[in-house]
Scaffold this motif. Sequence first.
Motif, PDB file in Angstrom:
ATOM      1  N   ARG A  48      25.983  29.948  54.092  1.00  0.00           N
ATOM      2  CA  ARG A  48      25.350  29.031  53.669  1.00  0.00           C
ATOM      3  C   ARG A  48      24.930  27.894  53.403  1.00  0.00           C
ATOM      4  O   ARG A  48      24.067  27.562  54.194  1.00  0.00           O
ATOM      5  CB  ARG A  48      25.246  29.976  51.507  1.00  0.00           C
ATOM      6  CG  ARG A  48      24.294  29.704  51.489  1.00  0.00           C
ATOM      7  CD  ARG A  48      23.778  30.244  49.615  1.00  0.00           C
ATOM      8  NE  ARG A  48      22.674  29.781  49.487  1.00  0.00           N
ATOM      9  CZ  ARG A  48      22.366  29.923  48.117  1.00  0.00           C
ATOM     10  NH1 ARG A  48      23.873  30.474  46.959  1.00  0.00           N
ATOM     11  NH2 ARG A  48      21.406  29.755  47.165  1.00  0.00           N
ATOM     12  N   MET A  49      25.859  27.227  53.377  1.00  0.00           N
ATOM     13  CA  MET A  49      26.221  26.099  53.641  1.00  0.00           C
ATOM     14  C   MET A  49      26.188  25.274  54.761  1.00  0.00           C
ATOM     15  O   MET A  49      25.008  24.125  55.152  1.00  0.00           O
ATOM     16  CB  MET A  49      27.140  25.500  52.214  1.00  0.00           C
ATOM     17  CG  MET A  49      27.686  23.852  53.110  1.00  0.00           C
ATOM     18  SD  MET A  49      28.861  23.179  52.852  1.00  0.00           S
ATOM     19  CE  MET A  49      30.403  23.611  53.879  1.00  0.00           C
ATOM     20  N   LEU A  92      19.042  20.104  58.278  1.00  0.00           N
ATOM     21  CA  LEU A  92      19.456  17.823  58.209  1.00  0.00           C
ATOM     22  C   LEU A  92      20.111  17.792  60.312  1.00  0.00           C
ATOM     23  O   LEU A  92      19.696  16.646  60.271  1.00  0.00           O
ATOM     24  CB  LEU A  92      20.947  18.091  57.935  1.00  0.00           C
ATOM     25  CG  LEU A  92      21.437  16.666  57.832  1.00  0.00           C
ATOM     26  CD1 LEU A  92      21.080  15.539  56.930  1.00  0.00           C
ATOM     27  CD2 LEU A  92      23.351  16.793  57.888  1.00  0.00           C
ATOM     28  N   ALA A  93      20.934  19.084  61.008  1.00  0.00           N
ATOM     29  CA  ALA A  93      20.724  19.190  62.245  1.00  0.00           C
ATOM     30  C   ALA A  93      19.289  19.375  62.944  1.00  0.00           C
ATOM     31  O   ALA A  93      18.957  18.250  63.989  1.00  0.00           O
ATOM     32  CB  ALA A  93      21.715  19.827  62.431  1.00  0.00           C
ATOM     33  N   LEU A  94      18.216  20.445  62.709  1.00  0.00           N
ATOM     34  CA  LEU A  94      17.456  20.703  63.377  1.00  0.00           C
ATOM     35  C   LEU A  94      16.322  19.814  63.626  1.00  0.00           C
ATOM     36  O   LEU A  94      16.068  18.880  64.081  1.00  0.00           O
ATOM     37  CB  LEU A  94      17.226  21.878  63.102  1.00  0.00           C
ATOM     38  CG  LEU A  94      17.858  22.859  63.910  1.00  0.00           C
ATOM     39  CD1 LEU A  94      17.498  24.756  63.388  1.00  0.00           C
ATOM     40  CD2 LEU A  94      18.034  22.957  65.046  1.00  0.00           C
ATOM     41  N   PRO A  95      16.052  18.975  62.279  1.00  0.00           N
ATOM     42  CA  PRO A  95      14.942  17.862  61.797  1.00  0.00           C
ATOM     43  C   PRO A  95      16.016  16.747  62.523  1.00  0.00           C
ATOM     44  O   PRO A  95      14.760  15.527  63.479  1.00  0.00           O
ATOM     45  CB  PRO A  95      15.288  17.562  60.525  1.00  0.00           C
ATOM     46  CG  PRO A  95      15.545  19.206  60.302  1.00  0.00           C
ATOM     47  CD  PRO A  95      16.494  19.677  60.768  1.00  0.00           C
TER      48      PRO A  95
END
Length: 104
Positions: A31-32, A40-43
């Motif tokens: 889930r984390m 965080l990663a995709l944006p």
Amino acid sequence: SFLKIEPMLVQGTAGVVQLKSDAHGKEGPARMWKALTYFLALPSVGLSMLNIFLNWDHRKHESPEFISHPDLHIRSKPFPWRDGNHTLYHNSHVNPCPTAHEDE
């Protein structure tokens, strides 16, 4: 309960201590990492792409002035491809030949 640190141990066969399968809950780490990926990663990738697109210079770049450096173009034998003077990954816009830029 999300950050449960203490492992739950059980006595297995032949005296081996094993972790219980539900030691961290059912969805704890997964889930984390899923949340980190989506929030965080995709944006971050999207903002990087937007930054590159907005700052892209669409003009043709001029080649820098050619200065002959004989020690950079030492050829003990010619390259085994093309005319023997160009490297395998030669780029005529960036890499000059030993005598001058190819465009000149």
